[in-house]
Scaffold this motif. Sequence first.
Motif, PDB file in Angstrom:
ATOM      1  N   GLU A 140       0.824  -1.204   0.000  1.00  0.00           N
ATOM      2  CA  GLU A 140       0.000   0.000   0.000  1.00  0.00           C
ATOM      3  C   GLU A 140       0.864   1.262   0.000  1.00  0.00           C
ATOM      4  OE1 GLU A 140      -0.429  -2.601   1.951  1.00  0.00           O
ATOM      5  OE2 GLU A 140      -2.253  -3.401   0.993  1.00  0.00           O
ATOM      6  N   GLU A 141       1.981   1.232   0.709  1.00  0.00           N
ATOM      7  CA  GLU A 141       2.863   2.393   0.767  1.00  0.00           C
ATOM      8  C   GLU A 141       3.611   2.610  -0.547  1.00  0.00           C
ATOM      9  OE1 GLU A 141       4.247   2.595   5.443  1.00  0.00           O
ATOM     10  OE2 GLU A 141       5.143   1.083   4.139  1.00  0.00           O
ATOM     11  N   ALA A 142       3.944   1.507  -1.229  1.00  0.00           N
ATOM     12  CA  ALA A 142       4.793   1.603  -2.418  1.00  0.00           C
ATOM     13  C   ALA A 142       4.016   1.934  -3.694  1.00  0.00           C
ATOM     14  CB  ALA A 142       5.565   0.297  -2.612  1.00  0.00           C
ATOM     15  N   LEU A 143       2.831   1.350  -3.861  1.00  0.00           N
ATOM     16  CA  LEU A 143       2.100   1.527  -5.116  1.00  0.00           C
ATOM     17  C   LEU A 143       1.791   2.992  -5.396  1.00  0.00           C
ATOM     18  CD1 LEU A 143      -0.419  -1.462  -5.168  1.00  0.00           C
ATOM     19  CD2 LEU A 143       1.784  -1.247  -6.314  1.00  0.00           C
ATOM     20  N   GLY A 144       2.036   3.392  -6.634  1.00  0.00           N
ATOM     21  CA  GLY A 144       1.787   4.764  -7.056  1.00  0.00           C
ATOM     22  C   GLY A 144       2.949   5.704  -6.841  1.00  0.00           C
ATOM     23  N   GLN A 145       3.980   5.247  -6.122  1.00  0.00           N
ATOM     24  CA  GLN A 145       5.132   6.104  -5.854  1.00  0.00           C
ATOM     25  C   GLN A 145       6.127   6.075  -7.021  1.00  0.00           C
ATOM     26  OE1 GLN A 145       5.391   8.090  -3.166  1.00  0.00           O
ATOM     27  NE2 GLN A 145       3.349   7.348  -2.599  1.00  0.00           N
ATOM     28  N   PRO A 146       6.846   7.191  -7.272  1.00  0.00           N
ATOM     29  CA  PRO A 146       7.908   7.179  -8.289  1.00  0.00           C
ATOM     30  C   PRO A 146       9.014   6.214  -7.863  1.00  0.00           C
ATOM     31  CG  PRO A 146       7.294   9.426  -7.690  1.00  0.00           C
ATOM     32  CD  PRO A 146       6.663   8.525  -6.684  1.00  0.00           C
ATOM     33  N   PHE A 147       9.295   5.234  -8.702  1.00  0.00           N
ATOM     34  CA  PHE A 147      10.234   4.190  -8.314  1.00  0.00           C
ATOM     35  C   PHE A 147      11.655   4.729  -8.163  1.00  0.00           C
ATOM     36  CE2 PHE A 147      13.247   0.851  -9.784  1.00  0.00           C
ATOM     37  CZ  PHE A 147      13.156   0.035  -8.665  1.00  0.00           C
ATOM     38  N   VAL A 148      12.148   5.417  -9.178  1.00  0.00           N
ATOM     39  CA  VAL A 148      13.549   5.851  -9.172  1.00  0.00           C
ATOM     40  C   VAL A 148      13.817   6.816  -8.025  1.00  0.00           C
ATOM     41  CG1 VAL A 148      15.327   7.104 -10.467  1.00  0.00           C
ATOM     42  CG2 VAL A 148      13.851   5.452 -11.649  1.00  0.00           C
ATOM     43  N   GLN A 149      12.996   7.847  -7.888  1.00  0.00           N
ATOM     44  CA  GLN A 149      13.245   8.888  -6.887  1.00  0.00           C
ATOM     45  C   GLN A 149      13.118   8.365  -5.455  1.00  0.00           C
ATOM     46  OE1 GLN A 149      11.525   9.107  -9.625  1.00  0.00           O
ATOM     47  NE2 GLN A 149      11.318  11.200 -10.429  1.00  0.00           N
ATOM     48  N   ASN A 150      12.239   7.377  -5.241  1.00  0.00           N
ATOM     49  CA  ASN A 150      11.963   6.925  -3.874  1.00  0.00           C
ATOM     50  C   ASN A 150      12.768   5.708  -3.442  1.00  0.00           C
ATOM     51  OD1 ASN A 150      10.027   8.892  -4.174  1.00  0.00           O
ATOM     52  ND2 ASN A 150       8.456   7.775  -3.054  1.00  0.00           N
ATOM     53  N   PHE A 151      13.266   4.919  -4.398  1.00  0.00           N
ATOM     54  CA  PHE A 151      13.857   3.639  -4.025  1.00  0.00           C
ATOM     55  C   PHE A 151      15.258   3.410  -4.593  1.00  0.00           C
ATOM     56  CE2 PHE A 151       9.265   3.232  -3.975  1.00  0.00           C
ATOM     57  CZ  PHE A 151       9.039   2.694  -2.710  1.00  0.00           C
ATOM     58  N   ILE A 152      15.826   4.407  -5.265  1.00  0.00           N
ATOM     59  CA  ILE A 152      17.160   4.281  -5.858  1.00  0.00           C
ATOM     60  C   ILE A 152      18.041   5.418  -5.338  1.00  0.00           C
ATOM     61  CG2 ILE A 152      18.488   4.194  -8.013  1.00  0.00           C
ATOM     62  CD1 ILE A 152      16.606   1.861  -7.714  1.00  0.00           C
ATOM     63  N   ARG A 153      19.309   5.099  -5.073  1.00  0.00           N
ATOM     64  CA  ARG A 153      20.241   6.150  -4.652  1.00  0.00           C
ATOM     65  C   ARG A 153      20.419   7.154  -5.789  1.00  0.00           C
ATOM     66  NH1 ARG A 153      22.061   5.478   0.135  1.00  0.00           N
ATOM     67  NH2 ARG A 153      22.396   3.410   1.084  1.00  0.00           N
TER      68      ARG A 153
END
Length: 340
Positions: free
Chosen positions: A227-240
Amino acid sequence: LAGAETASFEFPLYTRTGEMREILLNATTRRGPDGEVVGVLGVGQDITELNIQRRAAEGIASDLARLIDTANAPIFGVDVQGNIKEWNRKAAELSGYTKDEIMGKRLVQSLVSQQYQHKVAYVLLKALGGEESSDFEFPLITKSGDQRDMLMNATAQWGAAGDVTGVIGVGHDITEIRRMAAEHKNIAEDLERLVRSANAPIFGVDTNGRLTEWNNMAAALLGYTREEALGQPFVQNFIREECWEQVRSVIENACKGAETTHFECPLVHRNGGEVLVLLNAATRIDAGGRIIGMVGVGQDITTLREAMSNIQTFADDLARVIENANAPILGIDTEGSVTE
């Protein structure tokens, strides 16, 4: 001439130019002052054009009747009492009832299961009132007792005087479509469960770079719930940040149909730590063949990379020990050549 009059008698009359005209004649006895028959008086009407129009209409009606009978869709007609008065070949093939067997029987009571009879009767009643129904679904019960799922259009049938004389129904057998849809749904649900429970991190990204899939292993690995992850920008939120361009390039390539395998992707854990994943990035395509994003299947190689680093450190330390040892050390290979 014998005193018997004739009404509405049709006969061909040929004109001076040889053209034939069709005449509708009433012939009546003509009598003299004493009541004796002195001849015949005929009153006619030229019905040539009327007959031409009638034959054209009969031809159209005949063509429509053949079209209905041979149509590749079940077609039936009922009168205002709901009795079947039209039944084409496809309807006979689908239901198992021949035209002779079914004509005159009540459609709803004969062919519809009891729980749907009220709904079908209501649709027919609306059609009799001039209100058409389209894409109405109901189960048809065949002669053998099987059920066929039907998609039906019902429209009023009008008489020559402009009054409603019944209902014409055109159907489409969607039984196989329903079965295939159910199978596809089951397969999709099985695949969804497989993705969710897979022992590897799996995530999906749309063409805008936002997460559309996040399985249980990805959640456990990075500390973010689905629920927290879906819809979030992948690169900006989960990549250095220093790896943004490289990872974004892999995603963009996948969204263009160019897939990437064995790509080392550094992910950021919720607590700020780094998780190293060996990633396969595949193009995601919808049922229409359009690219809708990317799906990534990874393998956590953080521990493996740490172990390899430790081994390399140990090997380097061992090499320095050998090099600086206060004793002669030599190495010989299997052929007796000195290697150290």
